[in-house]
Design a protein around this motif. Structure first.
Motif, PDB file in Angstrom:
ATOM      1  N   LEU A  23     -33.663 -27.680   0.753  1.00 36.39           N
ATOM      2  CA  LEU A  23     -32.584 -27.916   1.712  1.00 36.39           C
ATOM      3  C   LEU A  23     -32.346 -26.750   2.663  1.00 36.39           C
ATOM      4  O   LEU A  23     -31.556 -26.870   3.596  1.00 36.39           O
ATOM      5  CB  LEU A  23     -31.277 -28.229   0.955  1.00 36.39           C
ATOM      6  CG  LEU A  23     -31.321 -29.443   0.029  1.00 36.39           C
ATOM      7  CD1 LEU A  23     -29.970 -29.651  -0.646  1.00 36.39           C
ATOM      8  CD2 LEU A  23     -31.733 -30.701   0.785  1.00 36.39           C
ATOM      9  N   HIS A  24     -32.970 -25.603   2.418  1.00 37.42           N
ATOM     10  CA  HIS A  24     -32.707 -24.445   3.276  1.00 37.42           C
ATOM     11  C   HIS A  24     -34.018 -23.721   3.560  1.00 37.42           C
ATOM     12  O   HIS A  24     -34.423 -22.823   2.811  1.00 37.42           O
ATOM     13  CB  HIS A  24     -31.691 -23.518   2.592  1.00 37.42           C
ATOM     14  CG  HIS A  24     -31.207 -22.387   3.446  1.00 37.42           C
ATOM     15  ND1 HIS A  24     -29.902 -21.943   3.439  1.00 37.42           N
ATOM     16  CD2 HIS A  24     -31.841 -21.591   4.344  1.00 37.42           C
ATOM     17  CE1 HIS A  24     -29.758 -20.942   4.284  1.00 37.42           C
ATOM     18  NE2 HIS A  24     -30.930 -20.699   4.840  1.00 37.42           N
ATOM     19  N   ALA A  25     -34.693 -24.165   4.630  1.00 38.07           N
ATOM     20  CA  ALA A  25     -35.959 -23.532   5.031  1.00 38.07           C
ATOM     21  C   ALA A  25     -35.976 -23.424   6.551  1.00 38.07           C
ATOM     22  O   ALA A  25     -35.900 -24.430   7.250  1.00 38.07           O
ATOM     23  CB  ALA A  25     -37.143 -24.370   4.553  1.00 38.07           C
ATOM     24  N   GLY A 253     -24.815 -21.874   2.873  1.00 39.48           N
ATOM     25  CA  GLY A 253     -25.984 -21.089   2.470  1.00 39.48           C
ATOM     26  C   GLY A 253     -25.541 -19.725   1.977  1.00 39.48           C
ATOM     27  O   GLY A 253     -24.563 -19.158   2.493  1.00 39.48           O
ATOM     28  N   HIS A 254     -26.228 -19.223   0.951  1.00 38.08           N
ATOM     29  CA  HIS A 254     -26.092 -17.831   0.470  1.00 38.08           C
ATOM     30  C   HIS A 254     -24.828 -17.517  -0.342  1.00 38.08           C
ATOM     31  O   HIS A 254     -24.909 -17.173  -1.481  1.00 38.08           O
ATOM     32  CB  HIS A 254     -26.235 -16.830   1.628  1.00 38.08           C
ATOM     33  CG  HIS A 254     -27.546 -16.918   2.319  1.00 38.08           C
ATOM     34  ND1 HIS A 254     -28.733 -16.733   1.661  1.00 38.08           N
ATOM     35  CD2 HIS A 254     -27.872 -17.199   3.612  1.00 38.08           C
ATOM     36  CE1 HIS A 254     -29.734 -16.880   2.505  1.00 38.08           C
ATOM     37  NE2 HIS A 254     -29.243 -17.176   3.689  1.00 38.08           N
ATOM     38  N   VAL A 255     -23.667 -17.502   0.296  1.00 40.67           N
ATOM     39  CA  VAL A 255     -22.384 -17.067  -0.324  1.00 40.67           C
ATOM     40  C   VAL A 255     -22.539 -15.825  -1.220  1.00 40.67           C
ATOM     41  O   VAL A 255     -22.173 -15.850  -2.393  1.00 40.67           O
ATOM     42  CB  VAL A 255     -21.659 -18.221  -1.085  1.00 40.67           C
ATOM     43  CG1 VAL A 255     -21.287 -19.344  -0.151  1.00 40.67           C
ATOM     44  CG2 VAL A 255     -22.454 -18.784  -2.242  1.00 40.67           C
ATOM     45  N   THR A 308     -35.703 -21.708  -0.469  1.00 42.80           N
ATOM     46  CA  THR A 308     -36.526 -20.534  -0.174  1.00 42.80           C
ATOM     47  C   THR A 308     -35.975 -19.673   0.963  1.00 42.80           C
ATOM     48  O   THR A 308     -36.287 -18.501   1.053  1.00 42.80           O
ATOM     49  CB  THR A 308     -37.948 -20.964   0.233  1.00 42.80           C
ATOM     50  OG1 THR A 308     -37.835 -21.941   1.275  1.00 42.80           O
ATOM     51  CG2 THR A 308     -38.714 -21.534  -0.932  1.00 42.80           C
ATOM     52  N   ASP A 309     -35.241 -20.272   1.903  1.00 42.94           N
ATOM     53  CA  ASP A 309     -34.765 -19.587   3.112  1.00 42.94           C
ATOM     54  C   ASP A 309     -35.941 -19.355   4.069  1.00 42.94           C
ATOM     55  O   ASP A 309     -36.064 -20.047   5.074  1.00 42.94           O
ATOM     56  CB  ASP A 309     -34.066 -18.260   2.747  1.00 42.94           C
ATOM     57  CG  ASP A 309     -33.080 -17.805   3.820  1.00 42.94           C
ATOM     58  OD1 ASP A 309     -32.755 -18.616   4.708  1.00 42.94           O
ATOM     59  OD2 ASP A 309     -32.622 -16.650   3.761  1.00 42.94           O
ATOM     60  N   ASP A 310     -36.763 -18.354   3.755  1.00 48.39           N
ATOM     61  CA  ASP A 310     -37.896 -17.994   4.623  1.00 48.39           C
ATOM     62  C   ASP A 310     -39.099 -17.695   3.725  1.00 48.39           C
ATOM     63  O   ASP A 310     -39.356 -16.532   3.395  1.00 48.39           O
ATOM     64  CB  ASP A 310     -37.543 -16.742   5.439  1.00 48.39           C
ATOM     65  CG  ASP A 310     -36.336 -16.961   6.345  1.00 48.39           C
ATOM     66  OD1 ASP A 310     -36.452 -17.739   7.292  1.00 48.39           O
ATOM     67  OD2 ASP A 310     -35.283 -16.347   6.104  1.00 48.39           O
TER      68      ASP A 310
HETATM   69 ZN    ZN Z   1     -31.099 -19.010   6.035  1.00 43.63          ZN
END
Ligand code: ZN
Ligand code: 6MZ
Length: 370
Positions: A23-25, A253-255, A308-310
């Motif tokens: 969900l976060h790429a 994202g993240h928090v 994964t983010d990046d």
């Molecule tokens: Zn991000």
């Protein structure tokens, strides 16, 4: 020692086999190193950059938060023309599908670049072209009620036939953008909702920009009913974290840098969190894997999904993120499976697709956890 290694290998393979939801790429953060090097070589040969300098930067392992954003400047020089955008989109989807990601939300910042004759719209057309040129796997970009989607779900995540992956797009607002530019992105998302665009993201260097600048665009998206995810608390910006929690987007994202009161509020709001372990540890948002806030949120049964983010920038993969959770926090296969399955509930895609994904997890669950 040998037995340990065997165990690790078996667990890593299991994490690859596990069907996963990403969900976060970020598109440009997920590009293969080999492609970046090839693009850098081409620009080096043209005399636009000094290849040897760029090569060292791409291959270097340390990734502090300021370094990440300097690297994105470089990545954008390498990737921002239409054909390259098409190419990297295709490769990124193939890479995720190959490790059994069955549903992927890719986010990317639509870019204007006059020198390249690029508008936000033409940038997004190049992304969609990339999705359509994938051959190694089958990409499903539309809901079955808008376009034909007749392939049986049994092929999803399977090994014997062509793999199938559902892909949806989120448009990112970069924190450097003006209110008008951010509004353009939201309007573009609305225009492209029949082409696989299903949400809005707010991202970019967390020490840049003001919440008030993007708020009108985010409120516009909310009014239009477009789901929103926001990068929250990568740095300890108290006012912004409070404002983001008050805004109450569909996901966060993240928090990383929340204080006690903010943790309490997040938990009471039950906003699903996109957890990016490797990214947070590399950029200093979390002190270590062991001390990452995953453990606290997981124990509190807060809605979570591993992301994964990046994957390119941080040299990771979604399978590796699952492996890290197992090896760091001791989750069993059944618990990892449940974590992957739960992410289905937080996708921005509609109910029909959610139902298909639920069925898929039901079907493969017994096989993978016994
Ligand atoms: Zn991000
Ligand atoms: C490391 N943590 C992060 N925090 C905030 N924003 C990030 C990010 N990682 C990536 N991006 C955002 O995604 C862009 C690259 O992909 P696209 O050009 O959109 O495809 C970056 O320029 C930044 O705006």
């Amino acid at each position: 020692m040998e037995a340990e290694k065997e165990k690790e290998k078996e667990m890593r393979e299991w994490c690859v086999a596990l069907p996963k939801v990403e969900l976060h790429a970020h598109l440009n953060g997920s590009v293969r190193d080999s492609t970046l090097l090839e693009l850098a070589k081409q620009l080096g040969d043209k005399g636009d950059i000094v290849f040897e300098d760029v090569k060292d930067v791409i291959m270097k392992n340390g990734r502090s938060l300021p370094e990440c954003f300097r690297l994105f400047e470089l990545y954008h020089i390498l990737t921002t023309d239409h054909d390259t955008v098409t190419r990297i989109t295709k490769e990124v989807v193939e890479d995720f599908a190959m490790e059994n990601v069955v549903y992927l939300e890719i986010r990317t910042t639509p870019k204007n670049n006059e020198a390249k004759g690029m508008t936000k719209r033409s940038y997004m057309n190049a992304v969609i072209k990339g999705l359509k040129t994938v051959e190694a796997v089958e990409v499903v970009l539309f809901d079955s009620n808008s376009r034909a989607d007749k392939t049986p779900m049994s092929e999803l995540g399977g090994d014997t036939r062509k793999k199938k992956i559902y892909v949806r797009l989120l448009l990112s607002i970069d924190r450097r953008e003006t209110t008008l530019a951010a509004l353009d992105t939201v309007n573009l998302a609305m225009e492209m909702k029949d082409q696989g665009v299903i949400g809005i993201d707010l991202s970019g260097n967390p020490v840049v920009g003001e919440w008030e600048t993007y708020l009108p665009a985010l409120e516009h998206a909310k009014e239009l009913g477009i789901p929103i995810t926001i990068h929250c608390g990568e740095v300890a910006n108290r006012n912004e974290i409070r404002a983001v929690l008050d805004f109450c987007p569909q996901r966060l994202g993240h928090v990383c840098c929340l204080n006690d009161e903010e943790w309490k509020k997040l938990k009471s709001l039950m906003i699903p969190v996109e957890i990016c372990l490797t990214s947070n540890v590399m950029t200093g948002g979390a002190p270590s894997l062991e001390l990452h806030h995953f453990a606290d949120l997981y124990n509190a049964k807060h809605p979570l999904s591993l992301c994964t983010d990046d994957s390119g920038l941080f040299s990771t993969s979604l399978s590796n993120e699952y492996y890290l959770v197992a090896s760091t926090f001791g989750l069993s296969k059944a618990e990892l499976f449940q974590l992957a399955q739960d992410a289905v509930e937080f996708v921005f895609a509609g109910d029909e697709l959610k139902r298909s994904l639920r069925e898929l997890f039901e079907r493969v669950g017994k096989e993978l956890t016994t």
